[in-house]
Design an enzyme around this catalytic site. Structure first.
Site, PDB file in Angstrom:
ATOM      1  N   LYS A 204       0.884  -1.131  -0.131  1.00 31.18           N
ATOM      2  CA  LYS A 204       0.036  -0.092   0.081  1.00 31.18           C
ATOM      3  C   LYS A 204       0.770   1.325  -0.174  1.00 31.18           C
ATOM      4  CE  LYS A 204      -3.553   2.366   2.559  1.00 31.18           C
ATOM      5  NZ  LYS A 204      -4.644   2.085   3.560  1.00 31.18           N
ATOM      6  N   LYS A 259      -2.229  -1.206  -3.745  1.00 28.86           N
ATOM      7  CA  LYS A 259      -3.080  -0.196  -3.715  1.00 28.86           C
ATOM      8  C   LYS A 259      -2.170   1.070  -3.942  1.00 28.86           C
ATOM      9  CE  LYS A 259      -6.483   1.732  -0.687  1.00 28.86           C
ATOM     10  NZ  LYS A 259      -6.275   2.092   0.839  1.00 28.86           N
TER      11      LYS A 259
END
Ligand code: PBG
Length: 337
Positions: A204, A259
């Site tokens: 992330k 992400k």
């Protein structure tokens, strides 16, 4: 005319032959997008019959629990297997420690119980991170401006326990503290939650593309200082993403996630090449907002670019995609599986 197997040459090889009709194009298609690839993120708010638009995410609403149940049923009708729930915690319940995250009767736990009772077949994914509950908007506990790792992990383990007891199917740690997956897995095993799945937000990145999401959960965009850069990854790093993923798998993650999505397709491919666990892409709020805005302005054809973007995740190697476009695209492609 000669045929060279190692170096295809024109005119023996004409690549356009395999593009010449819909039938042959479909037959040689290498990857495909299906409704069962989709996870639909939804925002929950207190109240009854509430449907609250989010200005920076046009077309996405916050729903009260009764409406979330309707959305869950709608998802299943469309063939979407899973929803991800995010709470808009009332501001008066936020504090520096994110205490409300540990309340077994908080908004998200009530939503999980209600959806699991009314619509048991939908898979429910819940984030583990403190940012929807802290008044400062960080995912962890602070000492001055420092995000405390191990103290935060202890709180996340409790949050995960609360969510597991409420009945969610998939725990998704999205906080990027070190060691949290292992700590959560150990707790789940010791508490008898041996079937609980963990989808780790493993790679992330500290991204500007989360802006509209922070509006949606009321987390505030202005964190100041380094923002989330001391825990979320540097967007410049590719090798480190693979390290993050390998560690999370080692600690007990069943599935991993990258992400944001579209700016990080290379990372998805690297992870798929390096591991054999299902890897998901999160087409985040900023990606949704960009495509939606361009579509609304007539600058892009939304239907075409959304399907293209989602297919690109599959081509990069993703097993599935979290996307706010899930119901729109599901209606378009249908659930013929
Ligand atoms: C919470 C969380 C965030 C997102 C998912 N879980 C925000 C953040 O880390 O700042 C972003 C999702 C999106 O932008 O759609 N940690």
């Amino acid at each position: 005319m000669s045929y060279n197997a190692t170096r295809p040459q024109f005119p023996g090889t004409r690549l356009r032959r395999l593009r010449s009709s819909a039938g042959i194009r479909d037959m040689v298609q290498e990857t495909s997008l299906t409704v069962s690839d989709l996870i639909w993120p939804l925002f929950v708010v207190e109240g009854d019959k509430v449907e609250e638009p989010i200005p920076s995410l046009p077309g996405v609403n916050r729903y009260s629990i009764d409406k979330i149940i309707e959305q869950a049923r709608y998802a299943l009708r469309l063939g979407i297997p899973a929803i991800a729930l995010f709470p808009r915690t009332p501001d008066e319940l936020k504090d520096a420690h994110g205490t409300e995250a540990l309340n077994p009767d908080n908004l998200i736990c009530r939503a999980v119980r209600a959806v699991k009772t009314e619509c048991p077949d939908i898979l429910l994914l819940c984030d583990v991170a403190l940012d929807p509950y802290t008044d400062h908007g960080h995912d962890g506990l602070l000492d001055g401006t420092i995000i405390l790792n191990d103290e935060t992990v202890a709180a996340l383990v409790e949050q995960a326990r609360t969510l597991a007891e409420a009945g969610c199917d998939i725990i998704a740690p999205s906080d990027m503290m070190d060691g949290r997956v292992g700590a959560i897995r150990a707790m789940l095993e010791s508490q008898g939650h041996t079937e609980m799945m963990i989808m780790s937000y493993a790679a992330k990145f500290a991204s500007g593309f989360y802006g509209p999401f922070r509006d949606a959960v009321g987390a505030g965009r202005k964190l100041g200082g380094a923002g989330k850069k001391t825990y979320q990854m540097n967007p410049a790093n590719r090798n480190e993403a693979v390290r993050e993923v390998l560690m999370d798998i080692d600690e007990g993650a069943d599935m991993v996630m990258v992400k944001p999505g579209m700016p990080y397709l290379d990372v998805i491919r690297d992870i798929c090449n390096a591991t054999n666990v299902p890897c998901f892409a999160y087409q985040v709020s900023g990606e949704y907002a960009m495509l939606r805005a361009a579509g609304q302005n007539g600058w892009l054809d939304e239907e075409i670019v959304v399907e293209e973007a989602l297919l690109a995740f599959k081509r990069a190697g993703a097993t599935g995609i979290l996307t706010y476009f899930a119901p729109i695209i599901a209606k378009k492609i249908g659930s013929h599986s």
